[in-house]
Scaffold this motif. Structure first.
Motif, PDB file in Angstrom:
ATOM      1  N   SER A 223       0.820  -1.220   0.000  1.00 10.14           N
ATOM      2  CA  SER A 223       0.000   0.000   0.000  1.00 10.14           C
ATOM      3  C   SER A 223       0.851   1.267   0.000  1.00 10.14           C
ATOM      4  CB  SER A 223      -0.926   0.009   1.215  1.00 10.14           C
ATOM      5  OG  SER A 223      -0.167   0.065   2.422  1.00 10.14           O
ATOM      6  N   VAL A 226       3.667   2.360  -5.397  1.00 13.71           N
ATOM      7  CA  VAL A 226       2.917   2.170  -6.637  1.00 13.71           C
ATOM      8  C   VAL A 226       3.910   2.209  -7.793  1.00 13.71           C
ATOM      9  CG1 VAL A 226       1.133   3.090  -8.170  1.00 13.71           C
ATOM     10  CG2 VAL A 226       0.843   3.233  -5.677  1.00 13.71           C
ATOM     11  N   ASP A 243      -6.266   4.363 -13.248  1.00 13.53           N
ATOM     12  CA  ASP A 243      -5.964   3.267 -12.317  1.00 13.53           C
ATOM     13  C   ASP A 243      -4.861   3.682 -11.348  1.00 13.53           C
ATOM     14  OD1 ASP A 243      -6.348   0.408 -11.531  1.00 13.53           O
ATOM     15  OD2 ASP A 243      -4.220   0.312 -12.055  1.00 13.53           O
ATOM     16  N   ARG A 246      -6.487   5.788  -8.828  1.00 14.55           N
ATOM     17  CA  ARG A 246      -7.244   4.949  -7.880  1.00 14.55           C
ATOM     18  C   ARG A 246      -6.329   4.404  -6.790  1.00 14.55           C
ATOM     19  NH1 ARG A 246      -7.502  -0.120  -7.075  1.00 14.55           N
ATOM     20  NH2 ARG A 246      -6.292  -0.586  -8.965  1.00 14.55           N
ATOM     21  N   GLN A 247      -5.159   3.923  -7.192  1.00 16.18           N
ATOM     22  CA  GLN A 247      -4.216   3.379  -6.214  1.00 16.18           C
ATOM     23  C   GLN A 247      -3.712   4.455  -5.255  1.00 16.18           C
ATOM     24  OE1 GLN A 247      -1.299   0.370  -7.855  1.00 16.18           O
ATOM     25  NE2 GLN A 247      -2.145   1.122  -9.799  1.00 16.18           N
TER      26      GLN A 247
END
Length: 273
Positions: A223, A226, A243, A246-247
């Motif tokens: 988490s 990325v 995307d 979103r992460q």
């Protein structure tokens, strides 16, 4: 390049353990009125010429941040408690020398690795207003950052991604690393064309930067990191970028960048027009 040049790159790129804070098990709660730390930190890392400038500006604008200095220096911009950092690996060059002199032998030994890109109030860097040797160390750097003295940052430096993210997390900051990945050969060609004309040194620096990323992938919680492909972003465009947003928990952004294939000029195939 002579072997001693390459060994200099690697030896001087090791993080100085003496400057890494020893409080690795602390977990602080950030005070709501902190003047030093943001609530949210997104740090964009990547090899030089890997697309970090484009990506950091895209993420900043998606968050409603419009940096005046294009995140070149002081490598960060902040709004409403959210900060975006742009850190190429390595970052910077030795002014007033040309950028293309970054990998000259006399500069290699001065390229260091730091444990974290700390708040600039707590740092000494040649491009910051010069702090006198007897300058008063800011109280918040001691009380909130738990540092004992200014962190010395060289004109050109690497950042250890793992210790950088952990250092901020331990101080109550919601910190995430974004790491740009670009085709290895093209990243090398692009770097040697403009920044580091010594091909052997350029390759060694890229390999070292990749080892920093590999460590971060292995040691950080998923988490907190990325991975972003430059080629994927250019090929797939907005769906890929959404995307990534979103992460990063970026919601309702209407920013659409101008996607440009910067790889094209480095690709020469027989029969192409």
């Amino acid at each position: 390049a002579p072997p001693n040049q390459l060994s200099t790159v690697m030896c001087n790129s090791n993080t100085d353990d003496a400057v890494i804070p020893k409080d690795t098990n602390i977990h602080l709660h950030r005070t709501s009125n902190s003047t030093l730390f943001p609530k949210r930190l997104i740090s964009i890392f990547g090899l030089e010429k890997s697309g970090t400038t484009f990506t950091s500006l895209t993420i900043a604008k998606a968050l409603g941040i419009v940096p005046e200095h294009k995140l070149k220096f002081p490598y960060s911009a902040e709004k409403n408690g959210i900060q975006v950092q742009h850190i190429s690996q390595p970052w910077g060059y030795f002014r007033p020398q040309p950028v293309s002199w970054s990998c000259k032998p006399h500069n290699l030994a001065k390229t260091k690795t730091i444990f974290a890109a700390v708040p600039l109030q707590c740092a000494r860097h040649p491009m910051l207003a010069k702090k006198a040797a007897n300058a008063t160390f800011p109280r918040q750097c001691k009380e909130e950052a738990l540092l004992d003295d200014f962190v010395e940052i060289s004109s050109r430096f690497f950042v250890n991604i793992t210790s950088h993210i952990l250092w901020y997390l331990e101080r109550g900051v919601d910190a995430t690393a974004v790491v740009l990945m670009r085709d290895r050969s093209i990243a090398h060609l692009s770097k040697t064309a403009t920044i580091c004309t010594n091909a052997n040194v350029s390759r060694a620096q890229n390999e070292y930067a990749n080892s920093i990323t590999q460590e971060a992938i292995q040691k950080l919680d998923p988490s907190s990191i990325v991975l972003v492909s430059f080629e994927g972003m250019v090929s797939l465009g907005l769906p890929y970028l959404q995307d990534v947003f979103r992460q990063l928990r970026i919601q309702n952004s209407t920013h659409v960048p101008n996607f440009h294939d910067a790889n094209e000029k480095y690709i020469r195939t027989k029969g192409s027009t």
